[in-house]
Design a protein around this motif. Structure first.
Motif, short mmCIF file in Angstrom:
data_model
loop_
_atom_site.label_atom_id
_atom_site.label_comp_id
_atom_site.label_asym_id
_atom_site.label_seq_id
_atom_site.Cartn_x
_atom_site.Cartn_y
_atom_site.Cartn_z
N VAL A 151 -6.53 -3.85 7.13
CA VAL A 151 -5.39 -3.47 6.28
C VAL A 151 -4.68 -4.73 5.80
CG1 VAL A 151 -3.20 -2.23 6.19
CG2 VAL A 151 -5.13 -1.26 7.47
N LEU A 152 -4.54 -5.72 6.69
CA LEU A 152 -3.92 -6.99 6.30
C LEU A 152 -4.71 -7.66 5.17
CD1 LEU A 152 -1.66 -9.04 6.95
CD2 LEU A 152 -3.24 -10.12 8.57
N GLY A 153 -6.03 -7.52 5.23
CA GLY A 153 -6.85 -8.06 4.14
C GLY A 153 -6.50 -7.42 2.81
N ARG A 154 -6.22 -6.12 2.82
CA ARG A 154 -5.81 -5.44 1.59
C ARG A 154 -4.43 -5.92 1.14
NH1 ARG A 154 -6.73 -4.13 -3.34
NH2 ARG A 154 -5.39 -2.45 -4.11
N ILE B 48 0.88 -1.18 0.00
CA ILE B 48 0.00 0.00 0.00
C ILE B 48 0.91 1.23 0.00
CG2 ILE B 48 -1.91 1.18 1.17
CD1 ILE B 48 -2.48 -1.46 2.66
N PRO B 49 1.32 1.71 -1.18
CA PRO B 49 2.32 2.78 -1.27
C PRO B 49 2.02 4.01 -0.43
CG PRO B 49 1.93 1.82 -3.43
CD PRO B 49 0.92 1.21 -2.50
N GLY B 50 0.73 4.36 -0.27
CA GLY B 50 0.37 5.54 0.50
C GLY B 50 0.81 5.48 1.95
N VAL C 69 -3.26 -8.88 1.59
CA VAL C 69 -3.53 -10.20 1.00
C VAL C 69 -4.00 -10.04 -0.45
CG1 VAL C 69 -5.10 -12.20 1.06
CG2 VAL C 69 -3.99 -11.40 3.16
N GLU C 70 -4.89 -9.07 -0.68
CA GLU C 70 -5.38 -8.85 -2.05
C GLU C 70 -4.25 -8.48 -3.00
OE1 GLU C 70 -10.04 -7.52 -1.58
OE2 GLU C 70 -8.55 -5.91 -1.74
N VAL C 71 -3.38 -7.57 -2.58
CA VAL C 71 -2.29 -7.11 -3.44
C VAL C 71 -1.28 -8.24 -3.67
CG1 VAL C 71 -0.39 -5.46 -3.66
CG2 VAL C 71 -2.58 -4.71 -2.71
N ALA D 46 -4.43 5.97 4.80
CA ALA D 46 -3.13 6.60 4.51
C ALA D 46 -3.15 8.10 4.81
CB ALA D 46 -2.77 6.36 3.04
N GLN D 47 -4.36 8.66 4.99
CA GLN D 47 -4.49 10.09 5.29
C GLN D 47 -4.69 10.35 6.79
OE1 GLN D 47 -7.40 12.03 2.54
NE2 GLN D 47 -7.52 9.99 1.60
N ILE D 48 -4.74 9.28 7.58
CA ILE D 48 -5.00 9.40 9.02
C ILE D 48 -3.70 9.15 9.79
CG2 ILE D 48 -6.32 8.49 10.97
CD1 ILE D 48 -8.46 7.59 8.94
N PRO D 49 -3.30 10.05 10.70
CA PRO D 49 -2.06 9.84 11.44
C PRO D 49 -2.11 8.57 12.29
CG PRO D 49 -2.89 12.07 11.78
CD PRO D 49 -3.98 11.30 11.10
N LEU D 50 -0.94 8.01 12.58
CA LEU D 50 -0.84 6.89 13.50
C LEU D 50 -0.98 7.39 14.93
CD1 LEU D 50 2.18 4.97 11.91
CD2 LEU D 50 -0.26 4.47 11.64
N ALA D 51 -1.48 6.55 15.80
CA ALA D 51 -1.67 6.94 17.21
C ALA D 51 -0.39 6.76 18.02
CB ALA D 51 -2.80 6.14 17.82
N TYR D 52 0.53 5.94 17.52
CA TYR D 52 1.80 5.69 18.22
C TYR D 52 2.79 5.09 17.23
CZ TYR D 52 0.00 0.88 18.35
OH TYR D 52 -0.51 -0.34 17.99
N ASP D 53 4.06 5.04 17.61
CA ASP D 53 5.08 4.47 16.75
C ASP D 53 4.89 2.96 16.62
OD1 ASP D 53 6.97 6.59 15.92
OD2 ASP D 53 7.24 6.86 18.07
N PRO D 54 4.93 2.41 15.41
CA PRO D 54 4.78 0.97 15.23
C PRO D 54 5.78 0.18 16.09
CG PRO D 54 4.65 2.07 13.12
CD PRO D 54 5.04 3.11 14.11
N GLY D 55 5.27 -0.90 16.68
CA GLY D 55 6.12 -1.77 17.48
C GLY D 55 6.29 -1.38 18.92
N THR D 56 5.70 -0.26 19.35
CA THR D 56 5.90 0.22 20.72
C THR D 56 4.71 -0.02 21.64
OG1 THR D 56 5.10 2.45 20.24
CG2 THR D 56 7.46 2.02 19.89
N ASP D 57 3.58 -0.44 21.11
CA ASP D 57 2.39 -0.64 21.94
C ASP D 57 1.48 -1.65 21.26
OD1 ASP D 57 0.65 -0.36 24.03
OD2 ASP D 57 0.16 1.74 23.67
N TRP D 58 0.46 -2.10 21.98
CA TRP D 58 -0.57 -3.00 21.43
C TRP D 58 -1.91 -2.30 21.55
CZ3 TRP D 58 -5.16 -5.19 22.99
CH2 TRP D 58 -5.64 -6.26 22.24
N VAL D 59 -2.56 -2.06 20.40
CA VAL D 59 -3.89 -1.46 20.39
C VAL D 59 -4.74 -2.19 19.36
CG1 VAL D 59 -5.26 0.62 20.02
CG2 VAL D 59 -2.99 0.81 21.06
#
Length: 316
Positions: free
Chosen positions: A170-173, A85-87, A175-177, A150-163
C-alpha cells in the motif's frame, strides 16, 4: 572462521543450497564470503554477484523511498492514507460484534510500521473471506490492488497492534500517487541510481539471468527446486510492482543500501535521506500497547519496529 564453519555446515546438511555473508563496519566491508551453489541443477557455485529474490527485504527500500518524499515535503507521516487512496476513507474494522468504523484512520506512518490494521489475509473471518475472494496481491498493478484492499475490512484499529502485512505494498501505491511516477521508476531515480545499486529492480534482465539464483524449499527429502531462474516470474517484465516483496538484487547492492541507512542517510557523498529521517528507520516507533510483537506464532520479546525495519529494544 566461525561464520565459515556455520555456513558450510548449513550447505552440507542441505539446509540451504548456498549463501553469502557480508559484514561491514564503519562504512567498509571487511568480510564477503560465498558458500555452496546458486543453482544445484546447473552446478553453478555461489558468486558475489549472484542475484537473489529480496522478497520482504523490499519493504525497507520502499519505506526509504517514501521517506525521500517526506523529506521533500510531498507527504507527511501523519497524513491519512485516504489522502492518496480515497477508497481507504470508508474502511471498516472487523470487530467481534460486526463491522464498525475504526477509532481513527490509518496513516502513512502506520503503513511503515505495520500498525495499519492490514494483514496478509489473516484475522477475523470477514477479513479472511474478502482477502481470499478478491486476491489483492494478484492484481495487475498497485492501483487495482489498493481498490481491492479498500473493500476488505481491517483486522484491528490502526495504531493498536503490530501485524506484518501488505502495508508496504500500500505504501508503494502512496509513493506512486505522491510522486506521480510508477514505483519502479521512482525507486530507480530515488534509491538505486544514487546508491549505484545496479543489479536491483523488479525484473532480472535476460542478459543477467545467468547470475540469477535458483530458489529452493526445505523438506524431509532435502532441497526442492521451487523457482527455476529462466522460468521465474522475476524473469518476466510485469506491471505489479510489489513494494512489499517484489525486488531482486545482489548482496553488494543491499549492503550499500544498509550502509546508507547506518551512515545517517548518506553514502559516498550522496545524500538519500536527512540524518534525522534515517534515524527514524533504526529506532523503535511502536507504541507500548503493540508489545510484544508476534510473527506468526513466534513472540519476539525485545524487538520493536522503526520505519521499515525491525529493531532491537533490548539486548540479552
Amino acid at each position: 572462521a566461525e561464520v565459515d564453519k556455520f555456513m558450510e555446515g548449513q550447505v552440507s546438511n542441505k539446509k540451504i543450497a548456498g549463501g553469502i555473508v557480508v559484514i561491514a563496519r564503519a562504512g567498509k566491508i571487511g568480510f564477503f564470503h560465498t558458500y555452496g551453489q546458486m543453482d544445484i541443477e546447473a552446478k553453478k557455485p555461489m558468486a558475489q554477484d549472484t542475484i537473489f529474490r529480496l522478497y520482504s527485504m523490499s519493504k525497507a527500500i520502499t519505506t526509504a523511498a517514501a521517506l525521500t518524499l517526506y523529506d521533500a515535503g510531498k507527504l507527511k507521516l501523519d497524513d491519512p492514507v485516504s489522502k492518496y487512496i480515497p477508497g481507504f476513507a470508508k474502511l471498516q474494522v472487523a470487530a467481534k460484534d460486526g463491522l464498525r468504523a475504526p477509532t481513527r484512520e490509518m496513516t502513512v506512518q502506520d503503513l511503515m510500521l505495520h500498525t495499519a490494521g492490514l494483514t496478509y489475509g489473516a484475522g477475523p473471518d470477514p477479513v479472511k473471506e474478502a482477502f481470499g475472494r478478491l486476491k489483492p496481491l494478484a492484481s495487475k498493478d498497485l492501483k487495482e490492488m489498493a481498490d481491492k484492499l479498500a473493500q476488505i475490512p481491517l483486522a484491528y484499529d490502526p495504531g493498536t497492534d503490530w501485524v506484518y502485512s501488505v502495508a508496504s505494498d500500500v505504501l508503494g501505491r502512496v509513493v506512486e500517487v505522491a510522486s506521480g511516477e510508477s514505483l519502479d521508476v521512482f525507486l530507480q531515480k530515488a534509491i538505486f541510481e544514487p546508491l549505484e545499486m545496479s543489479d536491483t529492480g523488479f525484473t532480472v534482465p535476460e542478459a543477467k539471468l545467468s547470475r540469477f539464483a535458483a530458489n529452493y524449499s526445505r523438506s524431509a527429502d532435502g532441497l526442492k527446486l521451487v523457482d527455476e531462474p529462466a522460468k521465474s516470474q522475476f524473469a518476466k517484465k510485469g506491471t505489479f510492482f510489489s513494494g512489499g516483496g517484489g525486488l531482486v538484487g545482489t548482496a553488494r547492492d543491499y549492503t550499500r543500501f544498509l550502509l546508507m541507512v547506518q551512515n545517517g542517510g548518506e553514502l559516498n557523498g550522496k545524500r538519500i535521506l536527512k540524518a534525522e529521517t534515517a534515524k527514524l528507520m533504526t529506532t523503535n516507533q511502536l507504541p507500548e500497547k503493540a508489545f510484544p510483537i508476534r510473527f506468526g506464532t513466534e513472540v519476539r520479546h525485545g524487538t520493536g519496529f522503526g520505519l521499515g525495519f525491525s529493531v532491537r529494544t533490548e539486548i540479552t
